[in-house]
Scaffold this motif. Structure first.
Motif, PDB file in Angstrom:
ATOM      1  N   PRO A  19     -40.981   7.692  73.325  1.00  0.00           N
ATOM      2  CA  PRO A  19     -41.863   8.702  72.695  1.00  0.00           C
ATOM      3  C   PRO A  19     -42.620   8.084  71.416  1.00  0.00           C
ATOM      4  CG  PRO A  19     -39.269   9.242  72.725  1.00  0.00           C
ATOM      5  CD  PRO A  19     -39.554   8.098  73.140  1.00  0.00           C
ATOM      6  N   TRP A  20     -43.836   8.320  71.712  1.00  0.00           N
ATOM      7  CA  TRP A  20     -44.920   7.725  70.737  1.00  0.00           C
ATOM      8  C   TRP A  20     -45.923   8.587  70.550  1.00  0.00           C
ATOM      9  CZ3 TRP A  20     -46.613   1.934  72.433  1.00  0.00           C
ATOM     10  CH2 TRP A  20     -47.392   1.497  71.583  1.00  0.00           C
ATOM     11  N   LEU A  21     -46.171   8.996  69.238  1.00  0.00           N
ATOM     12  CA  LEU A  21     -47.334   9.879  69.042  1.00  0.00           C
ATOM     13  C   LEU A  21     -48.170   8.967  68.021  1.00  0.00           C
ATOM     14  CD1 LEU A  21     -45.454  13.169  68.251  1.00  0.00           C
ATOM     15  CD2 LEU A  21     -46.631  12.409  70.309  1.00  0.00           C
ATOM     16  N   LYS A  22     -49.642   9.502  67.856  1.00  0.00           N
ATOM     17  CA  LYS A  22     -50.356   8.680  66.957  1.00  0.00           C
ATOM     18  C   LYS A  22     -51.156  10.100  66.193  1.00  0.00           C
ATOM     19  CE  LYS A  22     -52.619   7.042  70.436  1.00  0.00           C
ATOM     20  NZ  LYS A  22     -53.464   6.154  71.320  1.00  0.00           N
ATOM     21  N   ILE A  63     -36.906   4.691  63.996  1.00  0.00           N
ATOM     22  CA  ILE A  63     -38.251   5.011  64.188  1.00  0.00           C
ATOM     23  C   ILE A  63     -39.250   3.838  63.436  1.00  0.00           C
ATOM     24  CG2 ILE A  63     -39.961   6.479  63.384  1.00  0.00           C
ATOM     25  CD1 ILE A  63     -37.988   7.861  65.202  1.00  0.00           C
ATOM     26  N   ASN A  64     -40.014   3.544  64.556  1.00  0.00           N
ATOM     27  CA  ASN A  64     -41.260   2.624  63.903  1.00  0.00           C
ATOM     28  C   ASN A  64     -42.503   3.521  63.723  1.00  0.00           C
ATOM     29  OD1 ASN A  64     -40.619  -0.196  66.125  1.00  0.00           O
ATOM     30  ND2 ASN A  64     -39.544   0.697  64.440  1.00  0.00           N
ATOM     31  N   ARG A  82     -37.640   4.396  68.919  1.00  0.00           N
ATOM     32  CA  ARG A  82     -37.215   2.938  69.438  1.00  0.00           C
ATOM     33  C   ARG A  82     -35.786   3.000  70.011  1.00  0.00           C
ATOM     34  NH1 ARG A  82     -40.194  -1.325  69.087  1.00  0.00           N
ATOM     35  NH2 ARG A  82     -38.972  -2.035  70.863  1.00  0.00           N
ATOM     36  N   PHE A  83     -35.147   2.613  71.316  1.00  0.00           N
ATOM     37  CA  PHE A  83     -34.066   2.729  71.661  1.00  0.00           C
ATOM     38  C   PHE A  83     -33.578   0.957  71.936  1.00  0.00           C
ATOM     39  CE2 PHE A  83     -36.228   6.410  72.525  1.00  0.00           C
ATOM     40  CZ  PHE A  83     -35.269   7.498  72.028  1.00  0.00           C
ATOM     41  N   LYS A  84     -32.382   0.876  71.599  1.00  0.00           N
ATOM     42  CA  LYS A  84     -31.622  -0.548  71.851  1.00  0.00           C
ATOM     43  C   LYS A  84     -31.990  -0.858  73.305  1.00  0.00           C
ATOM     44  CE  LYS A  84     -28.707  -0.610  68.055  1.00  0.00           C
ATOM     45  NZ  LYS A  84     -27.250  -0.629  67.272  1.00  0.00           N
ATOM     46  N   PRO A  90     -35.630  -5.787  70.340  1.00  0.00           N
ATOM     47  CA  PRO A  90     -36.011  -5.291  69.053  1.00  0.00           C
ATOM     48  C   PRO A  90     -37.360  -5.788  68.772  1.00  0.00           C
ATOM     49  CG  PRO A  90     -34.990  -7.100  68.799  1.00  0.00           C
ATOM     50  CD  PRO A  90     -34.677  -6.872  70.300  1.00  0.00           C
ATOM     51  N   ASN A  91     -38.172  -6.262  69.700  1.00  0.00           N
ATOM     52  CA  ASN A  91     -39.678  -6.533  69.619  1.00  0.00           C
ATOM     53  C   ASN A  91     -40.449  -5.096  69.066  1.00  0.00           C
ATOM     54  OD1 ASN A  91     -38.968  -9.296  69.710  1.00  0.00           O
ATOM     55  ND2 ASN A  91     -39.795  -9.479  72.022  1.00  0.00           N
ATOM     56  N   PRO A  92     -41.673  -5.654  68.666  1.00  0.00           N
ATOM     57  CA  PRO A  92     -42.317  -4.365  68.721  1.00  0.00           C
ATOM     58  C   PRO A  92     -43.021  -4.065  70.030  1.00  0.00           C
ATOM     59  CG  PRO A  92     -43.639  -6.435  67.659  1.00  0.00           C
ATOM     60  CD  PRO A  92     -42.298  -6.816  67.982  1.00  0.00           C
ATOM     61  N   MET A  93     -43.438  -2.947  69.910  1.00  0.00           N
ATOM     62  CA  MET A  93     -44.034  -2.386  71.509  1.00  0.00           C
ATOM     63  C   MET A  93     -45.444  -3.184  71.923  1.00  0.00           C
ATOM     64  SD  MET A  93     -41.756  -0.356  72.618  1.00  0.00           S
ATOM     65  CE  MET A  93     -42.824   0.293  74.031  1.00  0.00           C
TER      66      MET A  93
END
Length: 125
Positions: A19-22, A63-64, A82-84, A90-93
């Motif tokens: 899930p990613w919103l801008k 949440i990032n 973010r999910f494990k 754990p890197n950024p997307m």
């Protein structure tokens, strides 16, 4: 895909496994400091609502949030659940993909509905 819009802001879905919103200002301000104070406060209120709904709906590990503007030089805030076991954690997307992942997440349309309702409740009442 735009999931929410009013006369000052809009929220767009990023195509991703997570899930990613801008959140964007409609005026193409280059820097956050260029945004009028009242709109800047509102931008963070919208962020708070999106983050709250994302945490409570998806129950992510983290949440990032990010706001770079290097590729798209205008004010916008990324909000990502973010999910494990997502492909990059754990890197950024934007970083190295660590694994193939197949997340089993609840229906995103319901999440978008919750975000819209929470925003309408805050700003239309």
């Amino acid at each position: 895909m735009i999931i929410y819009e009013d006369n000052e802001l809009y929220i767009e879905k990023e195509s991703s496994e997570i899930p990613w919103l801008k959140i964007f200002t409609k005026e193409p301000y280059k820097e956050l400091g260029d945004v009028p104070k009242e709109l800047r406060v509102r931008l963070w209120e919208v962020y708070d609502i999106v983050e709250y709904e994302m945490k409570n709906y998806y129950n992510p590990a983290k949440i990032n949030m990010a706001s770079f503007g290097n590729m798209l030089p205008r004010v916008h805030i990324h909000v990502m659940a973010r999910f494990k076991d997502d492909s990059h954690f754990p890197n950024p997307m934007w970083g190295e993909k660590l694994r193939e992942a197949e997340l089993n997440l609840p229906d995103e349309k319901e999440f978008y509905k919750r975000v819209r309702e929470a925003l309408d409740e805050k700003f239309l009442t």
